[in-house]
Design an enzyme around this catalytic site. Structure first.
Site, PDB file in Angstrom:
ATOM      1  N   TYR B 177       0.857  -1.188   0.000  1.00 57.39           N
ATOM      2  CA  TYR B 177       0.000   0.000   0.000  1.00 57.39           C
ATOM      3  C   TYR B 177       0.887   1.231   0.000  1.00 57.39           C
ATOM      4  CZ  TYR B 177       0.980   0.819   4.954  1.00 57.39           C
ATOM      5  OH  TYR B 177       1.593   1.079   6.149  1.00 57.39           O
ATOM      6  N   CYS B 178       0.283   2.366  -0.357  1.00 54.92           N
ATOM      7  CA  CYS B 178       1.036   3.606  -0.295  1.00 54.92           C
ATOM      8  C   CYS B 178       0.130   4.741   0.122  1.00 54.92           C
ATOM      9  CB  CYS B 178       1.766   3.880  -1.590  1.00 54.92           C
ATOM     10  SG  CYS B 178       0.731   3.850  -3.055  1.00 54.92           S
ATOM     11  N   ARG B 179       0.006   5.758  -0.723  1.00 54.53           N
ATOM     12  CA  ARG B 179      -0.617   6.997  -0.260  1.00 54.53           C
ATOM     13  C   ARG B 179      -2.099   7.099  -0.516  1.00 54.53           C
ATOM     14  NH1 ARG B 179       4.413   9.564  -2.971  1.00 54.53           N
ATOM     15  NH2 ARG B 179       5.812   9.643  -1.199  1.00 54.53           N
TER      16      ARG B 179
END
Lengths: 221, 221
Positions: B177-179
DNA sequence: TTATTACTCAAGTGATTACTTGAATAGTAG
DNA sequence: CTACTATTCAAGTAATCACTTGAGTAATAA
């Protein structure tokens, strides 16, 4: 790897929606469309714009995916393209109100001169209405009322209010509502009623929010 | 009566917020600020803008009430002015995705070339992580990870992924996952991992949404 | 003190936007 | 068919916007 273009393209697309919301007249049109399907000249009239100008604004809203339209006979009717647009408009209003001192002040000064009573919460209104303690007054135009209204509400469009004061029970408190938290109809109605000696208050927001909150809705057949 | 000015002024104020959202670069800056406090040159770098230009965009966002800033030493740090701004950004993305064919197509084509696996839902991730079935991978830069991350997630910034593949258990599925739902870091990470023979998927959206949803958050002290 | 860093401000340019005017189109009525 | 209505299209103008360049301002370092 790169994908800088993907990112850039994506944000540009999002910005199209932002652009549609970047003009006061378009927001006014949107709020009006949020009530019910509207023809172009209805919209032009209420927003005080020319037909051509209104048509162009509507095109922008349509291209941003916020409204859709259908043609029936000579007229073209516009409506919101989904409930998520209502959510978006609400988020916009909320953010503006919370963070822009100018909005706070504007609403504040308007409220204090027009409406000294606090607005009434939705559930509280339902409770009091069920107990027969209040008269719920819908001050929107007849067509909007017909398209859906708060159960038990009576409809007196603002311009007819003066001549229909006899319909109202002076013993009951009157709660007025219209199109939304910033619709001025209810403010004006409350001002007029209080002027005539009625005990009057505003609903905390308007009919779209009522419907959105999952409260019961009545329609005229 | 009148109040046409009140209405007009009010919509103009709302439009100020819309204007702030009407430019792709500003939206990109906002999304980046949504992760954590950011200095101007960090923002300029990530968005590929000059300092002066970035500064001007930030001024617009600030005047629209979407961000606030504080000065610490030489640097000026910007952050979102409230959670309601996250809600607004989410509403914008949602509306854009639902109604703009271009966005659908863009995300679609990107997803199918980069990530054939469906993204994973939040609760499902927590369940599988608790059972030790998956490795949760945070591909954001170290500072963002430190500011808050999904419990149990390990942090390997995207550019370090290749050299840290040994840290990952090939038997475990990896969830990256990221932003946010449109942040490309996770897409790239999943592509790279699958390329190396790992079983990899994306979280359905990113960390801000995770936090927003009231899911547990861990920080590095 | 001077130099450097991080940022903001101000002026200028080309592009975009909002609005107006007048013409074009499509559907309806006579 | 012509006349009329609701709407859109196209061209033009003034205002605003995005971005660049170069100067100006704080805070720190040497």
């Amino acid at each position: 790897m790169s994908s800088g273009n993907f990112k850039h393209d994506l944000f540009s697309q999002f910005a199209r929606v932002g652009k549609a919301l970047s003009n006061g007249n378009r927001l006014e049109l949107l709020e009006f469309i949020a009530q019910a399907e509207r023809s172009v000249d209805e919209l032009a009239q209420v927003a005080g714009l020319t037909m051509a100008n209104t048509s162009q604004h509507l095109r922008v809203l349509k291209q941003a995916g916020l409204v859709t339209c259908r043609k029936e006979g000579l007229k073209v009717y516009y409506r919101l393209s989904g409930d998520d647009v209502l959510v978006l408009l609400d988020a916009l209003r909320t953010t503006a109100e919370r963070h822009l001192a100018e909005v706070k002040q504007l609403v504040q000064s308007y409220l204090t001169t027009r409406d000294e009573l606090e607005p009434l919460a939705r559930q509280e209104l339902l409770d009091r209405a069920r107990d027969g303690l209040v008269t719920v007054l819908d001050v929107r135009p007849e067509e909007e009322y017909a398209a859906g209204h708060v159960p038990g509400a009576i409809n007196i469009p603002l311009q007819d209010l003066e001549s229909h004061l006899a319909d109202l029970d002076p013993k009951h408190e009157v709660v007025a509502y219209c199109r939304g938290p910033h619709c001025i109809l209810a403010f004006d109605a409350v001002a007029k009623l209080r002027d005539k000696g009625f005990k009057a208050a505003r609903l905390e927001d308007g009919f779209p929010e009522w419907r959105q909150a999952g409260m019961p809705v009545e329609t005229t057949h």
